[in-house]
Scaffold this motif. Sequence first.
Motif, PDB file in Angstrom:
ATOM      1  N   TRP A 232       0.803  -1.020  -0.072  1.00 32.49           N
ATOM      2  CA  TRP A 232       0.110   0.156   0.045  1.00 32.49           C
ATOM      3  C   TRP A 232       0.943   1.245  -0.149  1.00 32.49           C
ATOM      4  N   ASN A 233       0.430   2.347  -0.699  1.00 31.44           N
ATOM      5  CA  ASN A 233       0.880   3.752  -0.567  1.00 31.44           C
ATOM      6  C   ASN A 233       0.075   4.582   0.229  1.00 31.44           C
ATOM      7  N   TYR A 234       0.680   5.277   1.008  1.00 33.43           N
ATOM      8  CA  TYR A 234      -0.153   6.015   2.078  1.00 33.43           C
ATOM      9  C   TYR A 234      -0.159   7.449   1.894  1.00 33.43           C
ATOM     10  N   GLN A 269      -5.025   7.359   4.377  1.00 34.66           N
ATOM     11  CA  GLN A 269      -5.654   6.745   3.595  1.00 34.66           C
ATOM     12  C   GLN A 269      -4.556   6.176   2.751  1.00 34.66           C
ATOM     13  N   GLU A 271      -3.454   3.453  -0.577  1.00 24.23           N
ATOM     14  CA  GLU A 271      -3.921   3.189  -2.054  1.00 24.23           C
ATOM     15  C   GLU A 271      -3.054   1.920  -2.403  1.00 24.23           C
ATOM     16  N   GLN A 273      -1.076  -0.596  -4.399  1.00 17.90           N
ATOM     17  CA  GLN A 273      -0.088  -0.488  -5.672  1.00 17.90           C
ATOM     18  C   GLN A 273      -0.424  -1.274  -6.750  1.00 17.90           C
ATOM     19  N   ASN A 276      -5.995   0.709  -9.096  1.00 18.03           N
ATOM     20  CA  ASN A 276      -6.749   1.861  -8.602  1.00 18.03           C
ATOM     21  C   ASN A 276      -7.787   1.559  -7.381  1.00 18.03           C
ATOM     22  N   SER A 278      -8.364   2.598  -3.630  1.00 14.00           N
ATOM     23  CA  SER A 278      -8.055   3.238  -2.393  1.00 14.00           C
ATOM     24  C   SER A 278      -8.859   2.845  -1.089  1.00 14.00           C
ATOM     25  N   THR A 279      -8.382   3.125   0.115  1.00 10.05           N
ATOM     26  CA  THR A 279      -9.056   2.664   1.118  1.00 10.05           C
ATOM     27  C   THR A 279     -10.174   4.062   1.510  1.00 10.05           C
ATOM     28  N   GLU A1140      -9.543  15.205  -5.115  1.00 13.91           N
ATOM     29  CA  GLU A1140     -10.067  14.052  -5.825  1.00 13.91           C
ATOM     30  C   GLU A1140      -8.956  14.055  -6.928  1.00 13.91           C
ATOM     31  N   GLU A1141      -8.224  13.033  -7.240  1.00 11.39           N
ATOM     32  CA  GLU A1141      -7.479  12.524  -8.399  1.00 11.39           C
ATOM     33  C   GLU A1141      -6.597  13.907  -8.856  1.00 11.39           C
TER      34      GLU A1141
END
Length: 1537
Positions: A232-234, A269, A271, A273, A276, A278-279, A1140-1141
């Motif tokens: 995960w990325n944070y 949060q 994401e 890897q 696409n 995300s928590t 967002e994005e």
Amino acid sequence: MESFNILLLTVAVTVQVTSHDSTGEPPVQISKPKVTLNPSHAVLYSTETVTLHCEVPEALSGLQYDWYKNSADLSEHQPSITARGSGKYECKAKKGTSESEISASYTLTLQDPPKAKLTVDPKWTEFFPSENIELKCEIEGGSSGWTFEWIKDTWTSEGDSVRAITVKHPDSGKYSCRGKLKNRQVTTQQSNAFQLNVKDLPEPKIQSDWTEAFPGEKVYLECVIQGVSENWNYMWFKDSRRIVSSDETNINTLTLSVKSSHHGAYECQAELQERNVSTVRSKQHFLTVHEPPKPNLSIESQWNMFYPTEKVTLKCSVDEESNKWGYEWFKNGGSLKDDKGISVSGNTLSISSAKAGHSGQYTCRGKHLTRTLVTTRETEAVQLRIQDIKPKPTITKHVWFELFYTEERVQLHCNMPGVGWEYHWYKGSTLRITHPELTIDAVSLSDRGNYHCKAKRGDFSVDSETLQVRVQKPPQPHIQSDWTEAFPGEKVSLQCVIRDVSENWNYTWFKDSSKIDSRAETNIQGNNLTLSVKSSHHGAYECQAELQERNVSTVRSKQHFLTVHGSQPTILLQQDPSHPEMYNGEQVNLTCSIQEKTSKWQYFWQRDSQQVNTVNNPIYTIQNATFSQKGNYTCQVRRGEMTYAKSTILTIREPPQPHIQSDWTEAFPGEKVSLQCVIRDVSENWNYTWFKDSSKIDSRAETNIQGNNLTLSVKSSHHGAYECQAELQERNVSTVRSKQHFLTVHGSQPTILLQQDPSHPEIYTGEQVKLTCSIQEKTSKWQYFWQIDSQQVSTVNNTTIYTIQNATLSQKGNYTCQVRRGEMTYANSTILTIREPPKANMSIESQWNMFYPTEKVTLKCSVDEESNKWGYEWFKNGGSLKDDKGISVSRNTLSISSAKVGHSGQYTCRGKHLTRTLVTTRETEAVQLRIQDIKPKPNITKHVWFELFYTEERVQLKCNMTGVGWEYHWYKGSTLRITHPKLTIDAVSLSDSGNYHCKAKRGDFSVDSETLQVRVQKPPQPHIQSDWTEAFHGEKVSLQCVIQDVSENWNYTWFKDSSKIISRAETNIKGNNLTLSVKSSHHGAYECQAELQERNVSTVRSTQHLLTVHEPPKPNLSIESQWNMFYPTEKVTLKCSVDEESNKWGYEWFKNGGSLKKVEDISFSGNTLSISSAKAGHSGQYTCRGKHLTRTLVTTRETEAVQLRIKDITPKPIIKKHEWFELFYTEERVKFDCNMSGVGWEYHWHKAAKPLIKNSEFTIDAVSLTDTGDYHCKAQRGDFSVDSETLQVRVQARPPAFLSLKTELIDIMTGDVTLRCNISDGRQWNYTWFMNGQQLNGSSDVLKVTGNEETIKSEFKCKGINTERPLYSALSDGFVANNIIFKRKILLAISGCLVCCIFILIIGCIILKITHKPEVKETPEDLFFSMTDSKNQIISPMKEYMDNRQTELEESQGKAELISDCASAVHEDSVIKESQEKAELISDCASAVHEDSVIKESQEKAELISDCASAVHEDSVIKEEDTSATVANGLTSFKGL
């Protein structure tokens, strides 16, 4: 005979058979049939239904068929059959005895359907919500011509071969698919299954022990996802804004070097890897950044000036989380030193016993107990003042007396200088009240005693002096007099006496509680009241005394009653009772009395002048009066020699007897009856009482008694025997009762009996009736009269019977019998009802009167009134009903069990009374009975009929049969569906296909209709075709609703999230197309549905087509600082962000509504706008918006405007001065505040160029000379700073206090020391003295110190106290007595010698003056001057003398030698080691003293001595290089001499 019958039967059968054969159908030629197939597809599958038809070329009716498969008979006889698998099929046709050839065989081949295969992309085993997955269904051999069914668990839907799913939780399940041939009932086998598992997105959690921090601390937050192994990325967020990666973030750990801006709510949060996904954001973790709280210092009292030994408590408090803070204490700018009298506990500093040395300025600050480096700022200083003496409270007395009387007011007031005192008043040792004022509004004996007040605050208290209050009751006077009664004209004296009291009293007299004024007949002299008696003087007398000049009154004396009689005794002679005549048997009391209250009178009685008693008694009683006791009675009263008399006449007689007079002996209720009670020849007022049956009658409305009359409003209760009796008014004398008078009361009225014979309630016409009238009571003389409906029908008197021979309808009515006696008439009525016999009714027991053969018919005849009393007679076609086996009669019912045509006709009936046999009703109206000769069938009517119905359509059939009363039964095949004329299937289903007929039924009779076939199939299912699955606001999206292989005309309806869509500008519906002008509200799941035109047939809704509408995210614009007002050259940074994005968005910038171009000093980088050096022209309203990087036409809305204000000038910080002076004295408080408009400033204080402190406030609690200089503050935020103006602080030392030794002769003699404190700045000062650092009592400039071992070794200091600045001086140098006492004793011996020398010198001067030559007259300028000279001289005599001192010494060498000897003595003592000039000065002073000793003249000489003393003092206080206390003490000692 039997044989003959058999023969006839045989012949009949033979004829019948022969007849049948002669009418049979002839043989026909049937061609060879052909087997055809439906459907005619190239490939047929075993799962579909295949229909084979046996077709004969000729169109013949009535053919039957035989079917064969593989030569085996199928037992099928229809022209078409459903194939039973692969094989060779044949058929033949037949009719009657004719049949065709067997057809050519038809080979039918049925294949198994192909298999379906399911593939999945991507091939993960678990998915998270919002991920995309594609399922693909493939058919072996190709998918052309196939449609697809998708199966999820138990749910099936149609769709394309590819199914795209944006994963949601409800999508979890087992998926498979199968193919289905278009327009054929052929499906493949179900494909392999795919299990879709939708997994909840994990929720990250922030782990940290940090929830609050102070600036500068290190805080660590860790983002943890438990039980998940993916990579995960944070991302981190603060207050919903993403934290851009910096030194403060590290993988899943966020490290904060805490600032005040870090206060807020943190979220993280994760994401996944390479996916696409995300928590959701974690729950918020709040971090509170505290500025160290501001402490408060207060004195735990309302005052800040204290007295010695008083307890002082200071409290330092931090309002926030006070249990986490310790405290540090400071006094006069430095840390608080150890002091036995000062203790610190928690946040409290206590001085158990205050001293003057405890005075000063106190401050404190908080220190965190666990975070030892965290401290608050110091508090504002609190000035503590401790007085050096302890005063006593003073008592103020209001209107004071040495002796108080009860009820007087005692008021004392206690006062103590200062505030915060609570005053306690004590009587002895008992607390009376807590109040500054003690008020006893009405003092009592219990209030006497010793009083003092205690002034108290906290634990400290001071008692006042004691004050004695003495109290006693006012004395009570009493009246002295021998007078208690008197007659008018006498003199009566009353005296008011108060024993054992010497005060001056004023006396007041009262009679019957009213104050007596002094006048001729009520003379008041001092304490005496003298009455000249009048009748008005009768009453109760009291006296009262009032103390002169004080509001003190005694209670009133006890009452002294004085009775004043009339002119002579008033004799009262009373008869009881007092009637003019007494009747035998009554008791009579004759009472003789004297009206006045007096005593010692004798009473004697006489009748007709004859003595009747000899006993002294005021009452003469006759117990039982007799006629002989009547006469003239006299009462004589005697007292002493005086006799008075009074007489009365007593009359006695027998009571009379009454009797009743009345003509009434009987009556009826309502009549008025009068009875009179008569007493003859009597005139008294009598009360009359009436009795009925010996019971007393009360007067009321119906028994009215007026005088001696009784009037009865007769009621039945008045029947009985009446008596009367008279009672003499107001006396207990009654007559005997009268004789009885009987009164008979009948009923309410005569009871008239009216009877009918016969007594039937209704008489039928033609019957005989008799009416009989009679009176029930026994009475006579009545007459009888008859009326019908108020019309007289008989004039013959006393006819009690009225007869009607043959009743007619005209004779019915209300018959009245009238009875009369005298003027009274009574009547009774009855209604005679005469009527025709009741009407009979006849009815058919059905709703119809037309019947069919074999149907059952029932007729019913009825009489509605008393039907059980009637029988019935039946008639047909006008005559009596004949016997018929098919017809039966039972009571009122006629039944035909099986109808025939012959039963038709007109039927009537009539009733016949069962008991009154001559009474019959009329015949009923005729009922026509019709019996048909044929039986019809029901007719079926079809409503909106189709050869083929779709499921859910409405099928409605109506069954009708001529006639009424039919019940209709609908059958599908042989199964009953419903009993109703209509068969309605509101929503037809496939199971409703089949053959229907109806059955019409009434009673036991029924008829079937023809058969009707209903065919049903499902409506087709539409599906949505579109490439659009997501869009932004404003884009055009087209969706098409498609129904394959259907040719009907359909109308299309669209739905979004199950709600119907209405065609309008943004949702345009044309045909089967839906065009959306996308808005945010268009986000959702779309479905379509088709409805067959002109038929209420709707397809099921299509599978959902999800359209995701993205609202361009809302951008945020912020200034990267806490302030929005800037100054020239300051750096400004604006940040525009899309949460967002954010990596898909660029940014456009606007200023004041227009696009912002890149200019000098303004740069853009990513989402940041930077102004490197602000100018006033940069001011304005800034906005920004996001622009999609790939969809170039998609932009967000502009942000809300941020107002940027750039000042055109840079102001300087403003320094606010607290209690500012142009010149400060050392130890005073200097306080500045630095302030700069706007927020975010840090303040730095500098003295010249030296930095001092970083704070908005700069305080020097005790300024010193080193603090003199120029000060300024620097306001700084970021890299920008501004200096304030320079402020000069000037400091001056406080005036010095000089301590000197003042020695008087008495001090030398006693060994004491007198010290003087002096401040030479020309102002008036009070002084404070210290011994060894401890403050002493007193405020004088002189301190008297008793010489002892302690004091001679102690150090003394002093300082001045003033009410104007400076409020106090510098502390003087210390003085230690040491061996000054011993030296003084030596000096005393030397001084004695010096005095002797001076004395000799004076004597020598006198001798010299006497022996001087007289002719030489010189002005005595050498030593003495006259008063005249003193007045004319301008310069000081002392100065003149000093200027001429050389001449004087030359002229008086002896004088100089004498003074020189004295100076040598002083020198030898080593006390004064001064120059020769000082010796000369002392010599001059000695001469002046000598002159004053010899010549004691005017004040001018006194001024000379004062000037001399001042000169000596000034010389003695001059400090040379050696400033030791010993030398100074020695000089001062000499000056004292």
